[in-house]
Design a protein around this motif. Sequence first.
Motif, PDB file in Angstrom:
ATOM      1  N   UNK A  96       0.848  -1.206   0.000  1.00 42.04           N
ATOM      2  CA  UNK A  96       0.000   0.000   0.000  1.00 42.04           C
ATOM      3  C   UNK A  96       0.884   1.256   0.000  1.00 42.04           C
ATOM      4  N   UNK A  97       1.937   1.233   0.820  1.00 43.96           N
ATOM      5  CA  UNK A  97       2.844   2.381   0.900  1.00 43.96           C
ATOM      6  C   UNK A  97       3.492   2.647  -0.452  1.00 43.96           C
ATOM      7  N   UNK A  98       3.905   1.607  -1.144  1.00 42.38           N
ATOM      8  CA  UNK A  98       4.542   1.772  -2.449  1.00 42.38           C
ATOM      9  C   UNK A  98       3.595   2.388  -3.480  1.00 42.38           C
ATOM     10  N   UNK A  99       2.346   1.975  -3.425  1.00 38.73           N
ATOM     11  CA  UNK A  99       1.376   2.449  -4.411  1.00 38.73           C
ATOM     12  C   UNK A  99       0.916   3.871  -4.130  1.00 38.73           C
ATOM     13  N   UNK A 100       0.921   4.253  -2.863  1.00 35.75           N
ATOM     14  CA  UNK A 100       0.285   5.507  -2.491  1.00 35.75           C
ATOM     15  C   UNK A 100       1.233   6.590  -1.977  1.00 35.75           C
ATOM     16  N   UNK A 101       2.489   6.265  -1.804  1.00 33.88           N
ATOM     17  CA  UNK A 101       3.447   7.257  -1.311  1.00 33.88           C
ATOM     18  C   UNK A 101       4.765   7.114  -2.071  1.00 33.88           C
ATOM     19  N   UNK A 102       5.641   8.056  -1.857  1.00 32.49           N
ATOM     20  CA  UNK A 102       6.974   7.990  -2.460  1.00 32.49           C
ATOM     21  C   UNK A 102       8.017   7.417  -1.517  1.00 32.49           C
ATOM     22  N   UNK A 103       7.556   6.913  -0.367  1.00 31.45           N
ATOM     23  CA  UNK A 103       8.505   6.404   0.632  1.00 31.45           C
ATOM     24  C   UNK A 103       9.120   5.089   0.185  1.00 31.45           C
ATOM     25  N   UNK A 104      10.440   4.991   0.288  1.00 38.03           N
ATOM     26  CA  UNK A 104      11.160   3.758   0.007  1.00 38.03           C
ATOM     27  C   UNK A 104      12.218   3.551   1.084  1.00 38.03           C
ATOM     28  N   UNK A 105      12.305   2.330   1.607  1.00 41.31           N
ATOM     29  CA  UNK A 105      13.263   2.035   2.672  1.00 41.31           C
ATOM     30  C   UNK A 105      14.690   2.297   2.214  1.00 41.31           C
ATOM     31  N   UNK A 106      14.994   1.984   0.966  1.00 38.56           N
ATOM     32  CA  UNK A 106      16.356   2.162   0.470  1.00 38.56           C
ATOM     33  C   UNK A 106      16.721   3.631   0.250  1.00 38.56           C
ATOM     34  N   UNK A 107      15.754   4.535   0.367  1.00 41.67           N
ATOM     35  CA  UNK A 107      16.061   5.958   0.274  1.00 41.67           C
ATOM     36  C   UNK A 107      16.464   6.549   1.624  1.00 41.67           C
TER      37      UNK A 107
END
Length: 380
Positions: A209-220
């Motif tokens: 859900x986070x990937x589809x709806x936000x720009x947050x990425x753990x590797x960032x």
Amino acid sequence: MTPFLAKSSKLLPKPTRRILNNASDRLFRARDLVLADQTPYDVLHDNGLVKLRHYLPLTEDEILVDDTVTTVNKKRHKVPLVIVPPLAVNMLIYDLFPSRSLVKYYIAQGFDVYLIDWGMPTRKHTHYNLSTYVTEFMPEFLAKVREHSGQKELSLHGWSMGGIFTLCYTALTHDPDIRNLVILGTPINSHASGAIGKVYQFIERRAEWVRKNTGFRIHNLNPQLLHTPGWANVVGFKMTNPVGSLMGYWELVVKLADRQFVINHATTSAFLDKMVAYPGGIVQDMMVRIWIDNELAKGYMQLGKTEVRLADIQCSLLAGAGKSDNMVTKAAVQTLMDHVSSTDKEFIVVSGGHMGILSGSKAPQDVWPKVGEWLAARSN
């Protein structure tokens, strides 16, 4: 102990004095009780963090393995055995007791034994990730093993995360001289690993859900934010079996009169209570690749811009899981057999939990001989 206390203690019954002496030694001189790490070795290579150990041949004709006399095999196997540990653990687990030492056992069985000691990473190493260990350290240190041993063909022994390093190196490099792989307690299908696997599945759904709806990425994230100190790894490991951890200390209290039990407890605790930090880059990769996306269960893993495929592994393979391992269950390991291309492959279930399959009380009778016999048949 003050002169007054020393004099007073002599007035106590002998069993009480024994308990007090053992308690004092366990609390204040625990390091002197530890029996681990006594098998001699040379350090052949040191890059400032990682070291390569070579264990020396045994000179005695017989050794004790879990209080059982074992004859040293005079026949030496041609193919060296390289132990690839996981991160976070210290190396004491491979040489835990003089009479229960994995490295000593395999030396006695005729193997030339090397071990890659990953050292103690600090915050200056926190950018290290899976690719660092697989594409930089593994080739560097295996080259040193080959140079020292004079042998091109090697057997690799990977436990837990060490199995991930081993599998990814073999699949990525297509190294034709990796003859045998031993993979124990390695999370291939982490979502199938019992209760903790259910947690990973829950996290995966939220992550999607986070990937589809936000720009947050753990590797960032800055890896510094995810650097995990050794004490946190100690707590995390013990929380996988909190009742067992507490009972271990209760048993110590109950058995304080037993000197050997106190010594054994101090030795085991030297491993369990002194784990090593995880670099933040490793935590990032493990969270995404293993716990959330469960990539190895699908037969691949992304290392930077390169995709590693388990189907590229063709050497002889022995994989094993512990009957009572609640961190990496049988189902979590067995998936490996569906993906490798090896024609000579075997899966076994052995006694012990996650640590027990490597150095538990039943390992010398159940695990080590099975691995040793399998390797011996493929190491000449």
